[in-house]
Design a protein around this motif. Structure first.
Motif, PDB file in Angstrom:
ATOM      1  N   SER A  73       6.017  14.564   4.525  1.00 42.59           N
ATOM      2  CA  SER A  73       6.414  13.151   4.463  1.00 42.59           C
ATOM      3  C   SER A  73       5.216  12.210   4.358  1.00 42.59           C
ATOM      4  O   SER A  73       5.405  10.994   4.351  1.00 42.59           O
ATOM      5  N   LEU A  74       4.008  12.746   4.250  1.00 45.68           N
ATOM      6  CA  LEU A  74       2.804  11.913   4.286  1.00 45.68           C
ATOM      7  C   LEU A  74       2.818  10.804   3.242  1.00 45.68           C
ATOM      8  O   LEU A  74       2.656   9.631   3.560  1.00 45.68           O
ATOM      9  N   ALA A  75       3.000  11.162   1.963  1.00 45.41           N
ATOM     10  CA  ALA A  75       2.910  10.159   0.888  1.00 45.41           C
ATOM     11  C   ALA A  75       3.956   9.071   1.066  1.00 45.41           C
ATOM     12  O   ALA A  75       3.664   7.875   0.915  1.00 45.41           O
ATOM     13  N   ARG A  76       5.164   9.468   1.382  1.00 41.31           N
ATOM     14  CA  ARG A  76       6.260   8.500   1.520  1.00 41.31           C
ATOM     15  C   ARG A  76       5.960   7.485   2.632  1.00 41.31           C
ATOM     16  O   ARG A  76       6.150   6.279   2.461  1.00 41.31           O
ATOM     17  N   TYR A  77       5.484   7.964   3.765  1.00 34.64           N
ATOM     18  CA  TYR A  77       5.209   7.067   4.888  1.00 34.64           C
ATOM     19  C   TYR A  77       3.992   6.181   4.634  1.00 34.64           C
ATOM     20  O   TYR A  77       4.022   4.971   4.882  1.00 34.64           O
ATOM     21  N   VAL A  78       2.912   6.759   4.139  1.00 31.27           N
ATOM     22  CA  VAL A  78       1.672   5.999   3.970  1.00 31.27           C
ATOM     23  C   VAL A  78       1.820   4.907   2.919  1.00 31.27           C
ATOM     24  O   VAL A  78       1.436   3.751   3.136  1.00 31.27           O
ATOM     25  N   VAL A  79       2.386   5.242   1.760  1.00 32.87           N
ATOM     26  CA  VAL A  79       2.521   4.265   0.676  1.00 32.87           C
ATOM     27  C   VAL A  79       3.390   3.094   1.110  1.00 32.87           C
ATOM     28  O   VAL A  79       3.043   1.917   0.912  1.00 32.87           O
ATOM     29  N   ASN A  80       4.511   3.375   1.708  1.00 32.07           N
ATOM     30  CA  ASN A  80       5.413   2.301   2.109  1.00 32.07           C
ATOM     31  C   ASN A  80       4.845   1.469   3.253  1.00 32.07           C
ATOM     32  O   ASN A  80       5.094   0.255   3.330  1.00 32.07           O
ATOM     33  N   THR A  81       4.073   2.088   4.117  1.00 32.40           N
ATOM     34  CA  THR A  81       3.431   1.325   5.187  1.00 32.40           C
ATOM     35  C   THR A  81       2.397   0.360   4.626  1.00 32.40           C
ATOM     36  O   THR A  81       2.298  -0.798   5.063  1.00 32.40           O
ATOM     37  N   LEU A  82       1.625   0.806   3.634  1.00 27.39           N
ATOM     38  CA  LEU A  82       0.630  -0.072   3.007  1.00 27.39           C
ATOM     39  C   LEU A  82       1.301  -1.272   2.334  1.00 27.39           C
ATOM     40  O   LEU A  82       0.843  -2.414   2.462  1.00 27.39           O
ATOM     41  N   THR A 197       5.689   8.098  -5.656  1.00 26.62           N
ATOM     42  CA  THR A 197       6.329   7.743  -4.389  1.00 26.62           C
ATOM     43  C   THR A 197       7.076   6.431  -4.554  1.00 26.62           C
ATOM     44  O   THR A 197       6.459   5.376  -4.744  1.00 26.62           O
ATOM     45  N   PRO A 198       8.384   6.446  -4.492  1.00 29.91           N
ATOM     46  CA  PRO A 198       9.144   5.198  -4.686  1.00 29.91           C
ATOM     47  C   PRO A 198       9.043   4.275  -3.484  1.00 29.91           C
ATOM     48  O   PRO A 198       8.814   4.700  -2.360  1.00 29.91           O
ATOM     49  N   ILE A 199       9.190   2.985  -3.771  1.00 33.66           N
ATOM     50  CA  ILE A 199       9.262   2.009  -2.687  1.00 33.66           C
ATOM     51  C   ILE A 199      10.633   2.148  -2.029  1.00 33.66           C
ATOM     52  O   ILE A 199      11.673   2.074  -2.687  1.00 33.66           O
ATOM     53  N   ASP A 200      10.640   2.373  -0.748  1.00 32.78           N
ATOM     54  CA  ASP A 200      11.870   2.627  -0.005  1.00 32.78           C
ATOM     55  C   ASP A 200      12.017   1.555   1.084  1.00 32.78           C
ATOM     56  O   ASP A 200      11.413   1.654   2.152  1.00 32.78           O
ATOM     57  N   VAL A 201      12.814   0.535   0.783  1.00 33.85           N
ATOM     58  CA  VAL A 201      12.983  -0.572   1.729  1.00 33.85           C
ATOM     59  C   VAL A 201      13.614  -0.082   3.028  1.00 33.85           C
ATOM     60  O   VAL A 201      13.295  -0.582   4.118  1.00 33.85           O
ATOM     61  N   ARG A 202      14.501   0.902   2.931  1.00 30.87           N
ATOM     62  CA  ARG A 202      15.123   1.429   4.154  1.00 30.87           C
ATOM     63  C   ARG A 202      14.088   2.097   5.050  1.00 30.87           C
ATOM     64  O   ARG A 202      14.198   2.047   6.284  1.00 30.87           O
ATOM     65  N   LEU A 203      13.072   2.723   4.416  1.00 32.21           N
ATOM     66  CA  LEU A 203      12.019   3.345   5.208  1.00 32.21           C
ATOM     67  C   LEU A 203      11.190   2.293   5.935  1.00 32.21           C
ATOM     68  O   LEU A 203      10.675   2.549   7.019  1.00 32.21           O
TER      69      LEU A 203
END
Length: 485
Positions: A73-82, A197-203
């Protein structure tokens, strides 16, 4: 344990390197700047820290915990957090500077706050990158980039001091250097972020919700850990802030060891709690043993040599910091235990209960300081004495709560017995150092360290085999992480 030892080795190497910078600055900056200017810098740093905790919002710790349990889950979490952090941090910078102007701070203070806001922006983004890398137990590169930040900032800061530069230029030297770990970690983490890595507003909502307990805890930590600075400034002036800041910075150095241990053990504790629960308590007790073993002699040593230490380094200046160092030294092992036990509670998913302990501490500290600072200012001409006493009492409250909340097996009877023997070994330093008070400071320090080492071996708190094993584990490469880009 090999990965933990390797990561701890990197973190301690980084800490030792940055300690060199910190010591150089503590020896030079207070003399060059004086009590008042040193107090102004400390106040600006604390002011911005209230906004920075919102910018961080506990996301680094949350990412480390979640990614340690699921490394894919690294890429999904890091990109969306940035993506989430950039507008949030920019808005906070505008609010911080606007509020400073509205409160009537001087133009010089507003500019200092602006300089620290720049560092806040870099630190906020780097927090997401570092949380991702720590989650997969890649801590070496982030540690090295942090060393680079410290040395570059220190070098330029000293250049500013010795060339008669302004206080603003001195502050900018350190805050611009905060861009170094951000850029370095961004390049290092790129292989893990190459997948689309898509932008995930729910995340985003999950990141905010998951980080909320850590944010609340960080907010409480800022309140009970730094609220004494503005209170001191209000009741006793910038001189008292300068004395307290100097004592605090020297005394807090050993606490960085506990922080390094906590970070090194955190991913393993997070994973073990889910996948290998029978190893969890054993790993937590190892961390407690390591932290208290280092923190205890530091506490006894600083308390005994504080007056000689300040006189040797600063001459007649900052004598008011001596009683502060002696009082604050008492809380070094307590803080170490609080840091490790706090990590244990978080990895055991007891962060909400831990937050409630922080609420009690955050209420207790400023309320009692409102009386303690003016009282000790009246009695001793040094309101920082009251702040130091209340700091120790606050950490005792935290430790009591952490012990009551600890999971089964953590801080068990054998571990408690071991920690008690460590305290006895530390106490054995006191008469040796007192007898050697007429000798030079380095002789006192070496004699105290030698006494502690010999008594520790005699009491069985450490063994030659453990020293050799730990040294090999930290120096050697250890096994590589199985997590690949």
């Amino acid at each position: 344990m090999n990965v933990i030892k390797r990561n701890l080795g990197w973190l301690l190497l980084s800490q030792a390197a940055t300690w060199g910078c910190s010591i150089a600055l503590l020896l030079i900056a207070p003399r060059k700047l004086g009590d008042n200017a040193f107090g102004q810098l400390s106040f600006a740093l604390v002011y911005v820290s209230f906004f920075e905790l919102v910018a961080l919002f506990g996301s680094g710790t949350y990412l480390m915990k979640e990614i340690a349990r699921d490394t894919t889950s690294l890429a999904r979490y890091v990109v969306n957090t940035l993506i989430l952090k950039v507008p949030l941090t920019l808005a906070l910078i505008v609010i911080a500077i606007g509020l400073a102007i509205a409160l009537g701070y001087s133009s010089d203070m507003v500019l200092l706050i602006g300089a620290y806001c720049l560092g806040m922006f870099f630190n906020s983004l780097n927090n997401a990158l570092a949380g991702g890398l720590q989650g997969i137990e890649h801590m070496g590169r982030p540690a090295l980039w942090d060393v680079a930040r410290a040395y570059v900032g220190t070098a330029f800061g000293l250049i500013v001091l010795y060339n008669g530069g302004s206080l603003l230029a001195y502050a900018l030297a350190f805050n611009i250097a905060c861009a170094i770990p951000l850029i370095g970690n961004a390049f290092y983490i790129r292989p893990w972020l190459r997948t689309r890595t898509p932008i995930d507003v729910r995340l985003w909502g999950r990141i905010l919700a998951g980080g909320t307990p850590f944010f609340i805890w960080s907010a409480l930590l800022v309140v009970y850990g730094t609220i004494d600075i503005p209170l001191l400034e209000r009741f006793s002036g910038n001189d008292a802030v300068g004395w307290y800041a100097l004592a605090w910075r020297w005394v807090s150095m050993p606490a960085f060891f506990a922080a390094s241990v906590s970070v090194a053990f955190f991913p393993a504790l997070s994973a073990q709690r889910v996948h290998v629960p029978e190893s969890f308590a054993r790993t937590a007790n190892r961390a407690l043993h390591l932290v208290v073993f280092v923190a205890t002699p530091a506490a006894f040593g600083i308390a005994v040599i504080a007056d000689t230490f300040i006189s040797t380094l600063y001459g007649g200046q900052f004598q008011e910091a001596v009683p502060l160092m002696r009082i604050l030294a008492l809380h070094i092992p307590i803080v170490g235990m609080d840091i490790v036990l706090g990590s244990v509670l978080v990895t055991a998913d007891r962060q909400r209960q831990w937050v409630m302990v922080g609420v009690i501490a955050a209420i207790f500290n400023p309320l009692i300081n409102l009386a303690a600072i003016p009282l000790t200012d009246s009695w001793f001409g040094n309101g920082a004495i009251g702040a130091a006493i209340i700091t120790v009492m606050t950490e005792l409250i935290m430790m009591t709560g952490a012990i009551r909340l600890r999971p089964a097996g953590v801080l068990d009877a054998p571990t408690r017995n071991l920690l008690l023997r460590i305290v006895l070994a530390g106490a054995a330093m006191i008469p040796v150092v007192l007898v050697l008070r007429p000798t030079p400071l380095p002789v006192q320090i070496l004699a105290g360290a030698a006494t502690y080492g010999l008594v520790s071996l005699a009491l069985g708190t450490i063994s030659i085999r453990e020293i050799r094993t730990m040294g090999v584990g930290m120096i050697g490469r250890g096994r590589r992480s199985t997590v690949a880009p």
